[in-house]
Design an enzyme around this catalytic site. Structure first.
Site, PDB file in Angstrom:
ATOM      1  N   SER A   1       0.816  -1.219   0.000  1.00 24.35           N
ATOM      2  CA  SER A   1       0.000   0.000   0.000  1.00 24.35           C
ATOM      3  C   SER A   1       0.850   1.270   0.000  1.00 24.35           C
ATOM      4  O   SER A   1       1.846   1.375   0.715  1.00 24.35           O
ATOM      5  CB  SER A   1      -0.888   0.006   1.256  1.00 24.35           C
ATOM      6  OG  SER A   1      -1.582   1.223   1.331  1.00 24.35           O
TER       7      SER A   1
ATOM      8  N   LEU B   1      -0.284   9.942   4.740  1.00 23.38           N
ATOM      9  CA  LEU B   1      -1.555   9.446   4.190  1.00 23.38           C
ATOM     10  C   LEU B   1      -2.222  10.419   3.208  1.00 23.38           C
ATOM     11  O   LEU B   1      -3.449  10.547   3.187  1.00 23.38           O
ATOM     12  CB  LEU B   1      -2.547   9.101   5.314  1.00 23.38           C
ATOM     13  CG  LEU B   1      -2.129   7.999   6.293  1.00 23.38           C
ATOM     14  CD1 LEU B   1      -3.234   7.765   7.324  1.00 23.38           C
ATOM     15  CD2 LEU B   1      -1.802   6.701   5.569  1.00 23.38           C
TER      16      LEU B   1
ATOM     17  N   ASN C   1      -5.235  -0.182   7.916  1.00 24.87           N
ATOM     18  CA  ASN C   1      -3.950   0.431   8.273  1.00 24.87           C
ATOM     19  C   ASN C   1      -4.058   1.075   9.645  1.00 24.87           C
ATOM     20  O   ASN C   1      -4.506   2.211   9.771  1.00 24.87           O
ATOM     21  CB  ASN C   1      -3.554   1.475   7.213  1.00 24.87           C
ATOM     22  CG  ASN C   1      -2.230   2.143   7.552  1.00 24.87           C
ATOM     23  OD1 ASN C   1      -1.549   1.746   8.508  1.00 24.87           O
ATOM     24  ND2 ASN C   1      -1.863   3.151   6.786  1.00 24.87           N
TER      25      ASN C   1
ATOM     26  N   CYS D   1       0.226   3.323  10.588  1.00 27.43           N
ATOM     27  CA  CYS D   1       0.969   4.380   9.902  1.00 27.43           C
ATOM     28  C   CYS D   1       1.683   5.256  10.913  1.00 27.43           C
ATOM     29  O   CYS D   1       1.042   5.855  11.781  1.00 27.43           O
ATOM     30  CB  CYS D   1       0.044   5.239   9.049  1.00 27.43           C
ATOM     31  SG  CYS D   1       0.963   6.528   8.183  1.00 27.43           S
TER      32      CYS D   1
ATOM     33  N   ILE E   1       5.234  -6.185   7.434  1.00 28.47           N
ATOM     34  CA  ILE E   1       5.158  -5.115   8.418  1.00 28.47           C
ATOM     35  C   ILE E   1       4.993  -3.756   7.739  1.00 28.47           C
ATOM     36  O   ILE E   1       5.343  -3.609   6.575  1.00 28.47           O
ATOM     37  CB  ILE E   1       6.435  -5.057   9.311  1.00 28.47           C
ATOM     38  CG1 ILE E   1       7.684  -4.944   8.448  1.00 28.47           C
ATOM     39  CG2 ILE E   1       6.511  -6.238  10.228  1.00 28.47           C
ATOM     40  CD1 ILE E   1       8.990  -4.795   9.222  1.00 28.47           C
ATOM     41  N   ASN E   2       4.445  -2.816   8.502  1.00 26.66           N
ATOM     42  CA  ASN E   2       4.499  -1.423   8.070  1.00 26.66           C
ATOM     43  C   ASN E   2       5.910  -0.900   8.374  1.00 26.66           C
ATOM     44  O   ASN E   2       6.792  -1.670   8.763  1.00 26.66           O
ATOM     45  CB  ASN E   2       3.414  -0.607   8.794  1.00 26.66           C
ATOM     46  CG  ASN E   2       2.935   0.566   7.950  1.00 26.66           C
ATOM     47  OD1 ASN E   2       3.746   1.250   7.310  1.00 26.66           O
ATOM     48  ND2 ASN E   2       1.645   0.807   7.923  1.00 26.66           N
TER      49      ASN E   2
ATOM     50  N   GLY F   1       7.041  -2.950  -2.094  1.00 26.20           N
ATOM     51  CA  GLY F   1       6.845  -1.513  -1.999  1.00 26.20           C
ATOM     52  C   GLY F   1       8.030  -0.719  -2.498  1.00 26.20           C
ATOM     53  O   GLY F   1       8.126  -0.379  -3.693  1.00 26.20           O
ATOM     54  N   THR F   2       8.975  -0.466  -1.615  1.00 25.16           N
ATOM     55  CA  THR F   2      10.104   0.415  -1.927  1.00 25.16           C
ATOM     56  C   THR F   2      10.847  -0.025  -3.192  1.00 25.16           C
ATOM     57  O   THR F   2      11.305   0.819  -3.968  1.00 25.16           O
ATOM     58  CB  THR F   2      11.048   0.461  -0.709  1.00 25.16           C
ATOM     59  OG1 THR F   2      10.284   0.931   0.410  1.00 25.16           O
ATOM     60  CG2 THR F   2      12.220   1.398  -0.936  1.00 25.16           C
TER      61      THR F   2
END
Ligand SMILES: Cc1cc2nc3c(=O)[nH]c(=O)nc-3n(C[C@H](O)[C@H](O)[C@H](O)COP(=O)(O)O)c2cc1C
Length: 323
Positions: A31, A83, A137, A140, A202-203, A280-281
């Site tokens: 996300s 966000l 979520n 964050c 994980i976030n 993601g990254t």
């Protein structure tokens, strides 16, 4: 069948099931790193994915934090986007039609500053056919109100999960866990007690980078969330811990993420117990890594004589460490 004999790779089954949603392979976007599927459309065919996970959606539009809100670090990236998103109304009107064109299952990441915000967004998703589930979520680290505050106390995790689950009547609820806790198994257990159908972890880790010349933080927000290769071994450890202590006994799947860039990274997460894999990254480095990871995963399974990716999930051999 003939082609399967000629090419053993074509016989390999990459499909997985996430809480009742059938995915043709375990790969999905993490996300917030691929917007609403429009941002990478020119670089990679997102239909190669098993599923698409949207950026967090909140009830009202959010501008996010002031700039600079992302910096590169030695083995990853630090972000404090806060966000930023178009809000529920514009999401439904403008972004859902784009997601429909993708032709793969979509999970919507839901965020908010109050529980009522979360409920409104999650409830609206019940009527959107292309949305196959919600990812909550509560982790964050980059917003003042809401965000991580719901995700660090097990009692709060259980309560908000139960409240949101009550409105996710027909679609699975995935709860996204924060690594910024002393015991991730406790928050995982709380999410399961509240009715989570799947867990994602994980976030990002709360972190800081400083410009030594100006003696100021590199992010306007001061601190931000660390992601990318730097966090991968911790993410793998946390996935394995949550798998063995919580998810496997409860019979629910994990979507693992944190620094996946190459096929071998993805395989680590699968062996540790993840069923789904979010990237993601690494998309900022090369969006085509999705296709390379999928191919590398197929090659690995063929090399190890496995017919299905499901045959390696949670099969870490803990009897001895690698010499
Ligand atoms: C620029 C950026 C934006 C993000 N935005 C969100 C978000 O909106 N919602 C969310 O749940 N996670 C968000 N995340 C966290 C990622 O989904 C993921 O959990 C984390 O980055 C670890 O995976 P990675 O190392 O592959 O990036 C964001 C991460 C980055 C780098």
């Amino acid at each position: 069948m003939k082609s399967a004999i000629r090419n053993p790779q074509s016989a390999i089954d990459l499909s997985v099931n996430i809480a009742g949603v059938e995915l043709k392979n375990p790969l999905m976007t993490a996300s917030g790193t691929c917007g609403y599927a429009d941002e990478y459309a020119d670089f990679v065919d997102l239909r190669a994915l098993g599923a698409f996970v949207t950026k967090s959606i909140t009830l009202s539009p959010r501008a996010g934090n002031p700039y600079p809100r992302a910096v590169e670090t030695r083995a990853g990236m630090l972000n404090a986007i806060g966000l930023a998103n178009v809000g529920l109304e514009a999401f439904l009107a403008e972004k859902v039609p784009l997601l429909e064109r993708l032709d793969i299952p979509v999970f919507v990441n839901v965020a908010g500053t109050t529980v009522d915000d979360y409920i409104a967004v999650a409830e609206a998703m019940e009527d959107v056919a292309v949305v196959r589930g919600c990812e909550l979520n509560i982790s964050c680290p980059n917003v003042q109100a809401g965000g991580i505050q719901f995700g660090v106390d097990p009692q709060a995790v259980e309560t908000i999960t139960r409240q949101i689950k009550a409105v996710c009547r027909t679609k699975p609820l995935i709860v996204k866990l924060s690594p910024n806790v002393s015991d991730i198994a406790a928050t995982a257990r709380a999410a399961v007690a509240g009715g989570a159908d799947a867990l994602s972890l994980i976030n990002t880790f709360i972190a800081m980078a400083i410009n030594v010349e100006t003696r100021r933080p590199m992010l306007a927000n001061g601190a931000g969330g660390l992601s990318g290769p730097a966090i991968r071994p911790i993410a793998v450890y946390m996935v394995h811990r949550v798998y063995t202590e919580v998810a496997q006994p409860a019979g629910i799947p994990i979507i693992g993420m944190g620094g996946i860039q190459y096929a071998r990274d993805a395989i680590e997460f699968l062996l540790a117990g993840a069923t789904g894999l979010a990237i993601g990254t690494a998309l900022f480095v090369d969006p085509r890594c999705l296709v390379e990871i999928r191919q590398g995963l197929t090659d690995y399974l063929a090399r190890h004589g496995k017919k299905s990716v499901r045959d390696i999930i949670g099969t870490l051999d803990t009897s001895t460490s690698d010499p």
